[in-house]
Design a protein around this motif. Sequence first.
Motif, PDB file in Angstrom:
ATOM      1  N   SER A 105       0.824  -1.201   0.000  1.00 26.51           N
ATOM      2  CA  SER A 105       0.000   0.000   0.000  1.00 26.51           C
ATOM      3  C   SER A 105       0.868   1.265   0.000  1.00 26.51           C
ATOM      4  CB  SER A 105      -0.889  -0.024   1.240  1.00 26.51           C
ATOM      5  OG  SER A 105      -1.774   1.035   1.244  1.00 26.51           O
ATOM      6  N   MET A 106       1.957   1.177   0.749  1.00 30.15           N
ATOM      7  CA  MET A 106       2.897   2.290   0.847  1.00 30.15           C
ATOM      8  C   MET A 106       3.449   2.687  -0.534  1.00 30.15           C
ATOM      9  SD  MET A 106       6.044   1.873   3.392  1.00 30.15           S
ATOM     10  CE  MET A 106       7.144   0.992   2.319  1.00 30.15           C
TER      11      MET A 106
ATOM     12  N   GLN B   5       2.046   2.146  -3.409  1.00 27.43           N
ATOM     13  CA  GLN B   5       0.942   2.696  -4.195  1.00 27.43           C
ATOM     14  C   GLN B   5       0.702   4.158  -3.816  1.00 27.43           C
ATOM     15  OE1 GLN B   5      -0.769   1.595  -6.675  1.00 27.43           O
ATOM     16  NE2 GLN B   5      -2.805   2.494  -6.670  1.00 27.43           N
ATOM     17  N   THR B   6       0.719   4.436  -2.521  1.00 23.19           N
ATOM     18  CA  THR B   6       0.410   5.786  -2.046  1.00 23.19           C
ATOM     19  C   THR B   6       1.439   6.806  -2.520  1.00 23.19           C
ATOM     20  OG1 THR B   6      -0.669   4.850  -0.131  1.00 23.19           O
ATOM     21  CG2 THR B   6      -0.056   7.155   0.017  1.00 23.19           C
ATOM     22  N   ILE B   7       2.706   6.410  -2.564  1.00 27.50           N
ATOM     23  CA  ILE B   7       3.686   7.385  -3.037  1.00 27.50           C
ATOM     24  C   ILE B   7       3.859   7.306  -4.554  1.00 27.50           C
ATOM     25  CG2 ILE B   7       4.902   7.698  -0.858  1.00 27.50           C
ATOM     26  CD1 ILE B   7       6.915   5.673  -1.689  1.00 27.50           C
ATOM     27  N   GLY B   8       3.028   6.490  -5.191  1.00 28.19           N
ATOM     28  CA  GLY B   8       2.996   6.492  -6.655  1.00 28.19           C
ATOM     29  C   GLY B   8       4.053   5.628  -7.308  1.00 28.19           C
TER      30      GLY B   8
ATOM     31  N   ARG C  84       4.166   2.371  -8.124  1.00 25.40           N
ATOM     32  CA  ARG C  84       3.664   1.037  -8.392  1.00 25.40           C
ATOM     33  C   ARG C  84       2.969   1.037  -9.737  1.00 25.40           C
ATOM     34  NH1 ARG C  84      -0.120  -2.886  -4.683  1.00 25.40           N
ATOM     35  NH2 ARG C  84      -1.839  -1.862  -5.710  1.00 25.40           N
ATOM     36  N   ASN C  85       3.074   0.007 -10.476  1.00 26.42           N
ATOM     37  CA  ASN C  85       2.284  -0.140 -11.693  1.00 26.42           C
ATOM     38  C   ASN C  85       2.008  -1.615 -11.922  1.00 26.42           C
ATOM     39  OD1 ASN C  85       4.572  -1.278 -12.865  1.00 26.42           O
ATOM     40  ND2 ASN C  85       5.234   0.654 -13.737  1.00 26.42           N
ATOM     41  N   LYS C  86       1.288  -1.904 -13.000  1.00 31.48           N
ATOM     42  CA  LYS C  86       0.871  -3.280 -13.286  1.00 31.48           C
ATOM     43  C   LYS C  86       2.037  -4.250 -13.209  1.00 31.48           C
ATOM     44  CE  LYS C  86      -3.128  -4.728 -13.937  1.00 31.48           C
ATOM     45  NZ  LYS C  86      -3.995  -3.573 -13.936  1.00 31.48           N
TER      46      LYS C  86
END
Lengths: 248, 254
Positions: free
Chosen positions: A183-184, A186-189, A191-193
Motif C-alpha cells: 500500500s505504501m 501505491q500511495t507514493i505512486g 507502483r504499476n501493473k
Amino acid sequence: MALTGLVLVLFVLGHMGGNLLIFAGQDAINAYAYQLHSLPAPVLWGIRAFLLVCVGLHIWMAVLLTLASRKARPEDYRQKATVQATYASRTMRMSGVILLSFIIFHIAHYTARIIPGKEYNTQLTEVPLVQGGETMLKQSGDPIMTFDVYTMMVAGFQVWWVSLFYIIAVGLLCLHLTHGVTSMFQTIGLRNKRWENRLNRLALAYGWIIFLGFAAIPTAVLIGILDAPALTASVAAEIPTQIATLEK
Amino acid sequence: MKLTLKVWRQKNAQTKGRLETYVLDSVSKDSSFLEMLDILNEQLIADGEVPIAFDHDCREGICGACSLTINGIPHGPDRATTACQLHMRRFKDGETITIEPWRAKPFPVIKDLVTDRSAFDDIMQAGGFITARTGSAIDANEIAIPKDDSDYAMDAAACIGCGACVAACKNASAMLFTSAKVAHLNSLPQGKPEKDRRVLAMVGAMDEAGFGSCTNYGECSAVCPKEISLDMIAQMNRDYLTAKVKTFFSQKSA
Ligand code: HEM
Ligand code: FES
C-alpha cells in the motif's frame, strides 16, 4: 501514513536484526544493548522521540482516514460483499489497534520496566561487558558493567502468556505489513501493473520475515533452546524466587 | 425462472428508504438484468403500484448511466460488465437477488435506485479539460504521440464515469474515477502543460465533495466495467506529490 509507515517498517527490521543477536549469545546482545544505551543522550532520545512521533502521526492519520470514510457512507449496504480485497487490507484498523496495545505493553515491559512484578531491576545484577571475547575494562582496571538484557529477555519470555502475547502481536504485525508495505508503494505512486505482483510478494515476504524473526525468540525460550546457563551464581539463585513472583 | 427480488425503495433524498420484496415468475434466462426490472415494473404498474426508478440509457455498456448494486457488488457478479450487459442466465432459478443504489454521501438518492452523481461533474469542472482553444480537428498525426502513451491514455479514457468504483470502495473513495480522468489528460502532450494545476484542482474538488479516502483495497478496479487499473491511482498520487513539491518551491501559484 505512508511516510510514517516507512519509518516504522525500517525500524522494525533493524529492531529485529538487533534482537536476533540473542542467538549469538549473552555477550553479543548485551554488548549491542550497551552500545545503544551509550549513544549520546540527545541522539538516543532524539531517535526515541522521532519514533514515537511517527507512531503518533501514523495513528492520527488512520483516525482521520477512518472518520472521513465513515462520513462518506452514512447509509451502508444491507447486503455487503467483497470482490477481492485481502483479509489483511480489511483488518488494518483492527490489527493496528491491537499492535498499539502491544507497543504500550512492550515499552512498559522491556524499556521502562514498570510492569508490576517484572521490573527486572532488583532480581538481575549487572554483568561485565564482553566485546569480541574480551572483557572491557574501565581505566581503573575494573570491568565495565552493563545491564543484563539477555537474562531479562529470557526471564521475560519464560512466562508463557508474555510469550504468547508477543507471538500473537508479531503475527498481527505480519498481517499489517503484508498490506501496509505494498500500500505504501501505491500511495507514493511507485507502483504499476508490472510491479504490482512483485510488490505484493515483497510485502508478503517482508511480513513473514518480520514474523519469523521476532517470534523465534519467545519460541526459542519457551522450548528451551534459549536458556540462561551463563547466569552468575547469585542471579541463578534469584531466578526461582523471581519466577515464583512472576507467576503469582 | 422464478426470482425473489429485494429492491431498495426510497421516495426521495429526505425520506428513509427500505428493502421491499417482490416475487417475479417466468423470467426468461435470456433477458438482460434491466429487462427483468422492466418486466417487474410492468407488473407493478398493472397492480397499480409505483414502478421502481432506476437509471439507464444506452443499455450497451458505454454510457455509464446504469448503476445497480446487485447482491452487494456494483454492476453485479460479472467482471468488466455493466449492469445493463448482465443477463439473467448468470443467476439461478429460485434465487433471491438484492438490488441497492450506489451508496455514498456525495451520491444522494434521488429516488429508489437513482442517485445524483453530479459530484463527478464537479470534479471534471475543476480540471478535466485543457484550457487551450482547440478549434476544429487537426490532422491525425500532427502531434506525434508514442504508441505506448496513446494506448495508456486510451485505457484511462475508457472510464464511463458510472461511479461503480465509489460504490464498491469500502471507504467510498473516488480515487479511481478521478485518477482515470487525471491520467488520461496528464499523459498526452495536449494535457501535459496543465498537469500540476489539473491534479491539484481535481483532487481538491474530490475531497471537497466528501468522498472517503483511499486505503488501497482495490475493490474499485475489480468492479470497474472498463477495468480501469490501479496504475491510474498510483500515477495520480505521483503527479499530486510532484505538483505539491513543485508549487511549494515555486513563486507562481499553480
Ligand atoms: C518478539 C518481539 C520483540 C522483542 C523481543 C523486542 C525486544 C525489545 C527490547 C528488549 C527492547 C528494549 C531495548 C532497550 O533496552 O531499550 C525493545 C524496545 C522497543 N521495541 Fe521491541 N521487541 C519486539 C517487537 C517489537 C515490535 C513488533 C515493535 C513495534 C512495531 C517494537 C517496538 C519497540 C519500541 C518502539 C521500543 C522502544 C525503543 C526505545 O527504546 O525507544 N518491538 N524491544
Ligand atoms: S445503460 Fe449505458 S452503460 Fe449501462
